[in-house]
Design an enzyme around this catalytic site. Structure first.
Site, mmCIF file in Angstrom:
data_model
loop_
_atom_site.group_PDB
_atom_site.id
_atom_site.type_symbol
_atom_site.label_atom_id
_atom_site.label_comp_id
_atom_site.label_asym_id
_atom_site.label_seq_id
_atom_site.Cartn_x
_atom_site.Cartn_y
_atom_site.Cartn_z
ATOM 1 N N LYS A 53 -33.005 -112.064 -0.564
ATOM 2 C CA LYS A 53 -31.422 -111.639 -0.572
ATOM 3 C C LYS A 53 -31.411 -113.364 -1.045
ATOM 4 C CE LYS A 53 -32.053 -111.578 4.696
ATOM 5 N NZ LYS A 53 -32.139 -112.003 6.171
ATOM 6 N N GLN A 97 -32.656 -116.732 9.565
ATOM 7 C CA GLN A 97 -33.113 -115.908 9.869
ATOM 8 C C GLN A 97 -34.312 -115.685 11.337
ATOM 9 O OE1 GLN A 97 -34.320 -113.832 6.791
ATOM 10 N NE2 GLN A 97 -35.164 -112.739 8.386
ATOM 11 N N ASP A 120 -23.950 -112.427 9.758
ATOM 12 C CA ASP A 120 -25.572 -111.485 10.261
ATOM 13 C C ASP A 120 -24.072 -110.595 11.683
ATOM 14 O OD1 ASP A 120 -28.175 -110.661 9.812
ATOM 15 O OD2 ASP A 120 -28.704 -112.478 10.903
#
Ligand code: NDP
Length: 282
Positions: A53, A97, A120
């Site tokens: 990322k 995460q 997300d």
């Protein structure tokens, strides 16, 4: 006849060029899109995902700020950090995460993020808006799956779509997105009876189960579009999907490979969401 390959790397590359251009336009307005990733603990796979990322941000001109916290970090500390990032005008997207260590409730973490910064797309507000067909930040992997299905040129409307797996991250949202494109959708899971009967009826088959090479060629309708979300590392180190590529690619019309399929699309959709979140602040 063997299936056409839906090349995630290639499609992601094209999308990244479009994203770069959007970043350039934002910079003209003195806005640099910013993404903060919070990684708790030392899960090796998560470390790789987070590094990827960071690399993607760098490539696209997005500012990235990663917080690497120790395994024993308490939930309250993570939420405190999220609150600071919620109020930081230089940060447009926040992502924790997953998975997080046991002492942390992932739902509490996701709900602490401002929906406008939830790149997300997992916050209940974004999920609710998705189900209602309203504008929202869409969850990255399902969004990537939809882009890939559309790239085959298939008209989704009226097609029978079968999703295997009903997680909040993949299965449920992708089934909603297919429904919004007017597919007739069946969602299968571990309690489904006669799974192969269901999958054999699918014009579009999306598989997110987490079991290596679970879907075999005799479970697939000839000519179907098969999207393999799974990422499984075998004991010999090989990376395989939830679909048995060898047998399914002989039957399907289109198939995504692993690696090089859904994976590169997921990160690209994250970059897309970060830029979208930044654009909304203009
Ligand atoms: P989860 O473990 O959260 O969900 C798995 C789903 O599969 C569940 O709904 C489960 O059913 C269902 N399932 C399990 N066994 C069977 C079975 N025998 N028959 C039918 N259904 C079954 O997984 P995720 O959705 O998070 O991930 C799935 C896969 O996708 C994993 O390999 C993961 O690594 C990968 N992944 C890849 C991403 C990418 O970027 N490419 C991103 C996210 C995930 P039930 O609900 O009944 O338990």
């Amino acid at each position: 006849m063997s299936a056409g390959i839906i090349d995630g790397k290639e499609i992601a590359g094209e999308l990244r060029n479009e994203i770069k251009e959007r970043v350039r336009v934002l910079k003209e307005k003195n806005i640099i899109p910013g993404l903060s990733v919070i990684l708790v603990g030392d899960d090796p796979a998560s470390q790789v995902y987070v590094r990827n990322k960071e690399k993607a941000c760098e490539e696209l001109g997005i500012r990235s700020k990663t917080f690497r916290l120790p395994q024993e970090t308490r939930q309250a500390e993570v939420i405190e950090l999220i609150k600071k990032l919620n109020d930081d005008p230089e940060i447009h997207g926040i992502l924790v995460q997953l998975p997080v260590p046991k002492q942390i409730n992932p739902d509490a973490i996701i709900e602490a993020i401002y929906p406008a910064k939830d790149v997300d797309g997992l916050h209940p507000v974004n999920m609710g808006r998705l189900i209602r067909g309203q504008e929202c930040l869409k969850p990255c992997t399902p969004h990537g799956c939809m882009v890939m299905i559309k790239r085959t040129g298939i008209d989704i409307k009226g097609k029978k779509a079968v999703v295997v797996g009903r997680s909040n991250i993949v299965g449920k949202p992708v089934s909603i997105m297919l429904l919004q494109e007017n597919a007739t959708v069946t969602v299968c899971h571990s309690k489904t009876v006669n799974l192969d009967k269901e999958t054999r009826e699918a014009d579009i088959l999306v598989v997110a189960v987490g079991r290596p090479e679970f879907i075999k060629g005799d479970m697939v309708k000839p000519g179907a579009v098969v999207i393999d979300v799974g990422i499984n590392r075998l004991d010999n180190g090989k990376l395989v999907g939830d679909v048995d590529f060898e047998s399914v690619s002989k039957i399907a019309g289109w198939i995504t490979p692993v690696p090089g399929g859904v994976g590169p699309m997921t990160i690209t959709m994250l970059m897309h969401n970060t830029v979208e979140a930044a654009e909304r602040t203009c």
